[in-house]
Design a protein around this motif. Structure first.
Motif, PDB file in Angstrom:
ATOM      1  N   VAL A  57      -3.478  17.130  42.670  1.00 30.87           N
ATOM      2  CA  VAL A  57      -2.646  16.552  43.732  1.00 30.87           C
ATOM      3  C   VAL A  57      -1.171  16.757  43.400  1.00 30.87           C
ATOM      4  N   THR A  59       0.623  14.531  41.457  1.00 35.56           N
ATOM      5  CA  THR A  59       1.342  13.294  41.159  1.00 35.56           C
ATOM      6  C   THR A  59       1.498  13.094  39.654  1.00 35.56           C
ATOM      7  N   PRO A  84       3.063  16.541  44.876  1.00 31.08           N
ATOM      8  CA  PRO A  84       2.145  16.441  46.010  1.00 31.08           C
ATOM      9  C   PRO A  84       2.672  17.236  47.199  1.00 31.08           C
ATOM     10  N   GLY A  85       1.785  17.810  47.948  1.00 27.26           N
ATOM     11  CA  GLY A  85       2.215  18.581  49.103  1.00 27.26           C
ATOM     12  C   GLY A  85       1.165  18.529  50.183  1.00 27.26           C
ATOM     13  N   ARG A  86       1.546  18.948  51.384  1.00 33.03           N
ATOM     14  CA  ARG A  86       0.656  18.787  52.518  1.00 33.03           C
ATOM     15  C   ARG A  86      -0.456  19.837  52.546  1.00 33.03           C
ATOM     16  N   ARG A  88      -2.581  20.055  50.127  1.00 35.22           N
ATOM     17  CA  ARG A  88      -3.688  19.440  49.404  1.00 35.22           C
ATOM     18  C   ARG A  88      -3.864  18.002  49.882  1.00 35.22           C
TER      19      ARG A  88
ATOM     20  N   PHE B 166       0.725   8.136  47.038  1.00 37.07           N
ATOM     21  CA  PHE B 166       0.358   9.550  46.870  1.00 37.07           C
ATOM     22  C   PHE B 166      -0.139  10.108  48.195  1.00 37.07           C
ATOM     23  N   TYR B 169       2.645  11.035  50.347  1.00 39.42           N
ATOM     24  CA  TYR B 169       3.270  12.290  49.920  1.00 39.42           C
ATOM     25  C   TYR B 169       2.413  13.494  50.300  1.00 39.42           C
ATOM     26  N   THR B 170       1.083  13.367  50.186  1.00 37.21           N
ATOM     27  CA  THR B 170       0.250  14.520  50.555  1.00 37.21           C
ATOM     28  C   THR B 170       0.271  14.744  52.056  1.00 37.21           C
ATOM     29  N   LEU B 171       0.730  13.758  52.827  1.00 32.66           N
ATOM     30  CA  LEU B 171       0.844  13.966  54.270  1.00 32.66           C
ATOM     31  C   LEU B 171       2.232  14.487  54.635  1.00 32.66           C
ATOM     32  N   GLY B 172       3.015  14.812  53.600  1.00 37.79           N
ATOM     33  CA  GLY B 172       4.301  15.444  53.874  1.00 37.79           C
ATOM     34  C   GLY B 172       5.461  14.486  54.017  1.00 37.79           C
TER      35      GLY B 172
END
Lengths: 317, 267
Positions: A57, A59, A84-86, A88, B166, B169-172
């Motif tokens: 992820v 983090t 973290p990025g969109r 994943r 988290f 963050y993963t959703l941008g």
């Protein structure tokens, strides 16, 4: 049945090691996932499954090693994971949904965060309102596709555990990430709900295959962490066992340097038409239990890491 | 059986009955006192209370203003300014401490120390720092409610599960979006509840300070009229204070239900 061979990589984990303080957790974990692959990650508790997932992820970056993803539009070199990025998405066992948003808003928030920023929403709110309506419509479609069309306006606390995990999947998938990570997603669910959701994943896998058979790219790569071996074999087309029980003395270590990949083999692929016969993979289940979970197991680390030979895919670089 | 449920009508009737009983007991006490001493002002009868209230709202011959209006304006201004400043500062500080470990490490010790100083005791400090007049009261109320409020926000932010961060963050989400669109929304209902609880202390600080150094305001009037044994003015003032507290509590509860419909059942 051998799993499909996909030459295009999706995720590359190279020599990842990690520890907390002086306590080593992961040792030299190397894995390469192909696009469209559904990988099940199993292992005894405390073996660092979640640590590895967090590293993917982004983090919690690992102490050593590198993780690269291969977004479709970024060439074949891949992009190092730095945070973290969109691309994943992740679904946790709990705390995947924002308690202050309804199901529909929870799914739409990804579109909002991804496509707009605060200044846009603040200063150009007529346009933002129009866009928001469109987002909510998209979210609704997504929820209908996971059979939650009549729960659009429920808050998470008003939903059952199974519904919550469906919404969480929809929430992660609406951004069309290339990789979805599931951290024991069905661990808190009862057996029937669990099966239902597993079938949903198997269905996704079939969609991947259809896309591939019709010449396209499978859109989704998935890693599921689970402690339920039946689930691992049923959902995944590849099972990876992470374990601190391996013959590290043979590698010249005087103390256990952490868990590493000790098992990596293809798993049979199912589709929803075939009956779920867990007897069919009793042998594999026993093998995993023996190699990965048995504290006294002392196999050399590569003895059961045979996915690449068995599937005929190119070996890890 | 213990805790056997009763009908809602019965519950309502019992509540009304106990309030009526209280009023009846007061009336009986007042009438008995009247028969003992018709000039007594310590336990005024209802018509005396009415006279006292009227004297508070009509133009006073000596001072030339209406007591209640002047007092309400003065105390209200002090209270709302103090609450406003305290609330804003506490929300900012709490968020900062919850989100940034640096701010947390730097601000935690002074805040814990500050929380232990009774604000009314430190009135002289505010007097020295910001001078007399409204500023002094405003500063005292603000500093009085700030530590508890800031702590509430800070702890609520700290309790926010890592997984949800988290997830965002993963959703941008950007950092600002995580704070504004996720954390603030999550913390808001608990903050509103904390504000509800801080109105009581804020009123205590203000009344006490006005009793000591005020020349207008609820605390000043209550102290003066108590000294004169004019309970017919004091009781209506107390009733107004209670009504104000109730009203604020009601409004804030409504606001919380309206703004955070998800919160009630989730907690």
């Amino acid at each position: 049945m051998s799993p499909s061979i996909l030459p295009s990589p999706a995720l590359d984990i190279q020599g990842v090691s990690h520890g907390f303080g002086a306590k080593p957790v992961l040792h030299d974990v190397t894995l390469r996932l192909h696009r469209g692959q559904f990988l099940s990650l199993v292992g005894p508790s405390g073996c660092g499954k979640s640590t590895l997932l967090r590293a993917i992820v982004g983090t919690h970056p690992p102490r050593q090693g590198a993780i690269r993803t291969f977004p479709m539009n970024r060439g074949s070199e891949g992009v190092a994971v730095l945070g973290p990025g969109r691309d994943r998405g992740i679904v946790y066992q709990q705390y995947s949904l924002f308690p202050f948003l309804t199901a529909r808003q929870n799914v739409a928030i990804g579109l909002m965060l991804d496509e707009t920023g605060i200044p846009f929403r603040f200063f150009r709110w007529p346009r933002w309102r129009r866009l928001r309506r469109q987002h909510l419509r998209q979210a609704e479609e997504m929820l209908v596709s996971v059979r939650l069309g009549d729960a659009l306006d429920l808050y998470p606390h008003e939903m059952s555990g199974g519904m919550r995990q469906r919404v969480a999947l929809a929430q992660a998938m609406i951004l069309r990430p290339e990789i979805i990570l599931l951290d024991e997603p069905f661990g808190a669910l009862d057996e029937a709900t669990r099966q239902d959701l597993q079938e949903m994943l198997v269905d996704l896998y079939q969609k991947n295959r259809h896309a591939q058979e019709s010449g396209g790219m499978p859109s989704l790569t998935l890693i599921i962490v689970t402690h339920e071996l039946n689930e691992a074999i049923y959902v995944g087309d590849r099972v990876v066992g992470l374990s601190q029980y391996w013959n590290w003395r043979a590698d010249g270590h005087s103390a256990c340097p952490g868990a590493t990949v000790v098992y990596d083999k293809p798993a049979p692929v199912f589709d929803l038409r075939t009956q779920r016969e867990f007897e069919r993979f009793a042998a594999q289940r026993n093998e995993i239990r023996h190699v990965v979970f048995e504290p006294s197991s002392q196999y050399p680390r590569h003895q059961h890491v045979t996915y690449d030979q068995e599937s005929g895919a190119p070996a890890n670089a | 059986m213990i805790r056997r449920s009763i009908r809602p009508h019965t519950a309502l009737a019992l509540g009304v009955l106990s309030v009526l009983l209280l009023l009846a007991a007061y009336t009986a006490l007042a009438i008995r006192q009247y028969h003992r001493n018709p000039d007594d002002t310590t336990i005024p009868r209802w018509n005396q209370l009415q006279k006292g209230f009227v004297s508070a709202i009509e133009v006073n011959k000596r001072s030339g203003d209406r007591w209640l209006v002047a007092d309400a304006l003065a105390s209200g201004q002090r209270l709302f300014l103090g609450l406003g400043c305290g609330i804003l500062a506490a929300f900012g500080l709490g968020l900062l401490m919850g989100c940034s470990p640096c701010a947390e490490a730097a601000l935690n010790p002074p805040l814990s120390l500050l929380a232990k100083v009774p604000p009314t005791a430190a009135l002289a400090v505010f007097f020295v720092l910001v001078g007399t007049g409204n500023n002094m009261y405003v500063a005292m109320i603000a500093f009085g409610i700030l530590p508890t409020l800031a702590m509430t926000v800070y702890l609520a932010v700290k309790e926010f599960p890592d997984e949800l961060l988290f997830k965002a963050y993963t959703l941008g989400a950007s950092n600002t979006e995580v704070v504004w669109n996720i954390i603030v929304r999550q913390v808001l209902p608990r903050f509103i509840d904390a504000v509800r609880l801080s109105i009581g202390p804020a009123m205590v600080y203000l009344i006490a300070a006005e009793m000591v150094v005020g020349d207008v305001g609820f605390g000043y009037r209550i102290r003066l009229q108590s000294k004169l044994l004019n309970m017919s003015v004091v009781y209506p003032y107390l009733a107004l204070l209670a009504g104000f507290g109730f009203g604020m509590d009601y409004l804030l509860t409504r606001a919380r239900r309206r703004l955070c419909p998800w919160y009630q059942a989730a907690s």
